[in-house]
Design an enzyme around this catalytic site. Structure first.
Site, PDB file in Angstrom:
ATOM      1  N   ASP A  90      61.896  -4.783  45.497  1.00  0.00           N
ATOM      2  CA  ASP A  90      60.882  -4.981  46.549  1.00  0.00           C
ATOM      3  C   ASP A  90      60.398  -6.433  46.624  1.00  0.00           C
ATOM      4  OD1 ASP A  90      60.806  -2.448  47.643  1.00  0.00           O
ATOM      5  OD2 ASP A  90      59.249  -1.722  46.285  1.00  0.00           O
ATOM      6  N   LEU A 140      64.909   6.392  55.804  1.00  0.00           N
ATOM      7  CA  LEU A 140      65.779   5.598  56.684  1.00  0.00           C
ATOM      8  C   LEU A 140      66.943   4.997  55.898  1.00  0.00           C
ATOM      9  CD1 LEU A 140      62.988   3.651  58.655  1.00  0.00           C
ATOM     10  CD2 LEU A 140      64.293   5.636  59.439  1.00  0.00           C
ATOM     11  N   LYS A 192      58.566   6.378  41.322  1.00  0.00           N
ATOM     12  CA  LYS A 192      58.853   4.987  40.934  1.00  0.00           C
ATOM     13  C   LYS A 192      58.350   4.612  39.534  1.00  0.00           C
ATOM     14  CE  LYS A 192      59.129   2.635  45.419  1.00  0.00           C
ATOM     15  NZ  LYS A 192      58.562   1.527  46.207  1.00  0.00           N
TER      16      LYS A 192
END
Ligand code: NAP
Length: 280
Positions: free
Chosen positions: A99, A13, A63
């Site tokens: 995050d 997204l 990551k």
């Protein structure tokens, strides 16, 4: 140019959200999804240097693996143990993790909750839970209670963070209904960092009866935007915060790092809401 590097990454997204914010900032950039297999990760990162890319988001499964290809890892990312953002500083590639900011900023903005002196119950002990525990502690939470199906992973986070955040107490509890109910009673914020809630058949990460009107309930799962957990929390009179805000704010923080400008977080969140609604 900027982009998100993952495998697979087709359904990300981030491109519509970042491109809307990039346009609004007046930058002559485009943000693209870059599908890179694990075996090509090192070559792709070298390509960033060669192509003059402004910055990257890093997503599953890269990551952790990306860290060995970067010149510097900032303190937040080192503590969390994962990089979700790469910024280019001259010839140097610097890894960070946005995050934790995405989580705490969202709970503060949408849950109207302050972390100092709070007790936070985190369900899960994966990569996102680790970032959330670090964020809560950095914001001054008095206690972080961790509960995970695989208890040893929660214990590892508590052990790692104990000395890094001496003002926060880390406690691990069993992920059983009675233990979670007791932990919830002692907490102001209940935060789901498990993947439970993504599929309609998933069980709840905590029983609805454990949720009370004084709770702020945050769900990191953003598709569907209102999970069964959030529906239950709404019925129980708690304050509900969905995961899309975290996705928007971690992205805004990354764009700010690449551009030196302040992106419009509300615009990014509204684009995300529209994308999720359109994808059903
Ligand atoms: P991860 O490292 O794979 O961790 C998954 C967590 O879910 C672990 O704690 C795992 O427990 C738990 N879990 C999975 N299946 C379970 C089950 N059947 N019963 C109980 N616990 C279960 O994943 P992650 O990267 O932390 O991501 C977690 C979720 O965060 C993702 O699913 C995604 O929806 C969401 N997310 C949100 C954002 C955002 O910005 N809002 C960003 C990234 C990810 P075990 O340790 O026992 O396996």
């Amino acid at each position: 140019m900027a982009g998100v590097l993952g495998w697979p990454v087709d359904h990300s997204l981030s491109p519509p959200m970042q491109n809307a914010a990039i346009k609004e900032l007046g930058l002559d950039w485009v943000y693209v999804a870059l599908s890179v297999a694990p075996r090509n990760l090192g070559a792709a990162i070298e390509g960033v240097r060669a192509l003059g890319i402004a910055g990257l988001n890093i997503t599953i499964p890269h990551k952790i693996a990306v860290m060995e290809y970067l010149d510097e890892i900032d303190d937040d990312a080192r503590v969390i143990g994962a990089v979700n953002t790469v910024r280019v500083d001259g010839a140097r590639l610097i890894g960070s993790n946005t995050d934790a900011y995405g989580f705490t900023a969202t709970v503060m903005a949408e849950g109207e909750m302050m972390f100092p002196d709070a007790t936070v119950l985190i369900l899960g002990a994966g990569g996102v839970a680790r970032a959330m525990a670090a964020g809560a502690a950095a914001e001054g939470a008095r206690k972080v209670i961790l509960a995970n199906r695989t208890r040893s992973k929660a214990e590892e986070i508590a052990q790692d963070f104990d000395s890094i955040y001496p003002s926060t107490r880390f406690e691990v509890v069993q992920a059983s209904a009675p233990s979670l109910a007791h932990a919830a009673q002692r907490s102001g914020l209940i935060a789901n960092a498990t993947s439970l809630g993504m599929r309609p058949e998933d069980p709840m990460p905590i029983e609805a009866e454990s949720i009370e009107p004084h709770h702020v309930v945050f769900d990191t799962v953003y598709a569907p935007p209102e999970t069964e957990l959030l529906k239950a929390a709404r019925r129980r009179g708690a304050v509900c915060v969905g995961g899309l805000g975290m996705l928007a704010r971690q992205g805004a923080r990354a764009l700010a790092a690449w551009s030196g400008l302040e992106p419009d977080e509300d615009l990014m969140l509204s684009v995300l809401r529209k994308s999720v609604a359109e994808s059903g």
